[in-house]
Design an enzyme around this catalytic site. Structure first.
Site, PDB file in Angstrom:
ATOM      1  N   SER A 181       0.789  -1.225   0.000  1.00 14.57           N
ATOM      2  CA  SER A 181       0.000   0.000   0.000  1.00 14.57           C
ATOM      3  C   SER A 181       0.825   1.280   0.000  1.00 14.57           C
ATOM      4  O   SER A 181       0.330   2.323  -0.413  1.00 14.57           O
ATOM      5  CB  SER A 181      -0.950   0.000   1.192  1.00 14.57           C
ATOM      6  OG  SER A 181      -0.243  -0.214   2.385  1.00 14.57           O
ATOM      7  N   HIS A 209      -5.665  -3.441  -1.539  1.00 12.10           N
ATOM      8  CA  HIS A 209      -5.488  -2.421  -2.588  1.00 12.10           C
ATOM      9  C   HIS A 209      -5.560  -3.003  -3.993  1.00 12.10           C
ATOM     10  O   HIS A 209      -5.433  -2.274  -4.971  1.00 12.10           O
ATOM     11  CB  HIS A 209      -4.166  -1.671  -2.397  1.00 12.10           C
ATOM     12  CG  HIS A 209      -4.211  -0.683  -1.279  1.00 12.10           C
ATOM     13  ND1 HIS A 209      -4.695   0.595  -1.455  1.00 12.10           N
ATOM     14  CD2 HIS A 209      -3.861  -0.794   0.020  1.00 12.10           C
ATOM     15  CE1 HIS A 209      -4.626   1.232  -0.288  1.00 12.10           C
ATOM     16  NE2 HIS A 209      -4.130   0.419   0.617  1.00 12.10           N
ATOM     17  N   LYS A 240     -12.185   0.262   0.451  1.00 12.54           N
ATOM     18  CA  LYS A 240     -11.337   1.031  -0.454  1.00 12.54           C
ATOM     19  C   LYS A 240     -12.065   1.186  -1.792  1.00 12.54           C
ATOM     20  O   LYS A 240     -12.988   1.977  -1.868  1.00 12.54           O
ATOM     21  CB  LYS A 240      -9.968   0.370  -0.527  1.00 12.54           C
ATOM     22  CG  LYS A 240      -9.279   0.565   0.820  1.00 12.54           C
ATOM     23  CD  LYS A 240      -7.929  -0.031   0.981  1.00 12.54           C
ATOM     24  CE  LYS A 240      -7.414   0.370   2.361  1.00 12.54           C
ATOM     25  NZ  LYS A 240      -6.488  -0.596   2.931  1.00 12.54           N
TER      26      LYS A 240
END
Ligand SMILES: *Cc1c(COP(=O)(O)O)cnc(C)c1O
Length: 392
Positions: A181, A209, A240
């Site tokens: 990340s 991610h 996310k």
């Protein structure tokens, strides 16, 4: 002397080091342009990769769910917190990820903390990449298994560890982030799978991610590498790219059965709220219907990175829309972030302990919600401040 004096001293240290900060306050929805501390700025720091956090289809689904189910689950999953909504989300995610079964948690962090502890025991070994996310480290600390790390993405080092230690343990679990990340690089999953087979190990990929970003329609890093069925535990987050909140593990049915009995966040913490579950279902459906969002994200990222490189910034070796702008010095990093904010661009500075000391950076998070105008304004601000601070 007050009992809390140590905290006063520690906070003073932060101030001296130039890394003390007050939390910025957001006054509207997390989008491409936000009202932060009563100032309109371009938001280049959220994980809202696809702009789904306030998409009308998603917010409407949440409102409808509140009308039917109320605002709280009212209990942990193992008592009355397990709604039909939650079950349908898990089925949808299993279909999306092309895995046998999915188990949802209240967050990605919760998922790592609950799953790692539940699937390992005394006599096992956890082998973890040195740059893995903090929630993996915490999950590992809660496990009764022994633990060791291998050098970041260094497959020779991983093999060395396995060669040396495999024989001393019952099960060995190799854990890695799918996308790292802070630098945006990918794990070498094909090689990790090979080594796991050779040394008879289990594999665990945290794709927080990668989900919604890589692979077909954002199916993740495992899809990107064509490794369906080869990873034992695939973790994703719903907070996310998906834009809501929650975490999940995609794996075999038997893993789900075990987790529903032993994963502590499912047993001891209230289930996800109905609004979040319904919103997530809508987000995932949108991804399954169209690649429009992921394509826009990648087009924006490619453009921004190209322009930043042309200006002479060191943007590391990211393979994803995460764009670190390397600064090094921690105080200078924070100064850079502050100066950009004055120009109307919000990019948070990332310093120790989130990244190793001396590797301070501005971490630009590109989103599908950014317009070309937003990106161009940000690039101009970077150019001005970068020159002022003699970074370029
Ligand atoms: C963000 C992140 C998490 C935590 O996810 P939340 O849903 O925000 O709790 C876990 N693992 C990795 C690799 C992450 O980047």
């Amino acid at each position: 002397m007050s009992k809390l004096d140590t905290f006063h001293l520690q906070v003073e240290e932060l101030k001296k080091a130039g890394v003390y900060r007050k939390l910025p306050v957001l006054y509207n929805a997390c989008s491409n342009v936000i009202d932060l501390n009563h100032k309109e700025v371009i938001n280049m720091s959220s994980n809202n990769y696809l702009g789904l956090a306030n998409h009308p289809r998603v917010t409407e689904a949440a409102i409808k769910a509140i009308e039917k189910y109320g605002v709280g689950a009212g209990s942990v999953r193992t008592i009355v917190g397990n709604s039909d909504l939650l079950e349908s989300l898990e089925e949808l995610l299993a279909e999306f990820k092309q895995e046998e079964a999915v188990t949802c948690f209240q967050s990605g962090l919760n998922c790592n903390i609950g799953v790692i502890q539940a699937i390992t025991q005394k006599g096992d070994l956890i082998v973890s990449d040195s740059l893995n996310h903090a929630s993996i480290i915490d999950g590992t600390r809660l496990s009764k298994a022994d633990r060791t790390v291998f050098k970041h993405s260094d497959m020779e080092d991983l093999e060395k560890v396995l060669k040396e230690k495999r024989k001393d343990y019952q099960n060995v679990l190799i854990i890695t982030d799918g996308v790292f990340s802070m630098d945006g690089d990918l794990a070498n999953l094909p090689e990790i799978v090979k080594l796991a087979k050779k040394y008879d190990c289990l594999t665990y990929v945290d794709d927080a991610h990668g989900s919604g970003v890589l692979g077909h329609s954002g199916r993740g890093t495992v899809d990107h590498y064509g490794l369906h069925g080869e990873i034992d535990f695939i973790i994703g987050t719903l907070s996310k790219a998906i834009g809501v909140i929650g975490g999940y593990v995609a794996s075999k049915k038997i893993v789900k059965e075990w987790l529903l009995h032993r994963a502590r966040p499912l047993l001891f913490s209230t289930a996800l709220p109905p609004s979040a579950i319904a919103a997530t279902i809508e987000s995932v459906k949108m991804l399954m219907e169209s690649e429009e969002y992921t394509k826009k994200l990648w087009a924006n990222a490619t453009y921004f990175k190209h322009e930043m490189k042309e200006l002479g910034f060191n943007i590391g070796h990211s393979q994803t829309p995460i764009t670190p702008v390397m600064v090094g010095d921690e105080a200078l990093t924070m100064q850079f972030s502050k100066a950009l904010l004055a120009e109307g661009v919000f990019v948070s500075g990332i310093v120790f302990p989130t990244v190793p000391q001396g590797t301070g950076r501005l971490r630009v998070m590109i989103s599908a919600s950014h317009t070309k105008e937003n990106l161009d304004k940000a690039i101009l601000a970077f150019k001005k401040v970068g020159k002022d601070l003699k970074i370029i």
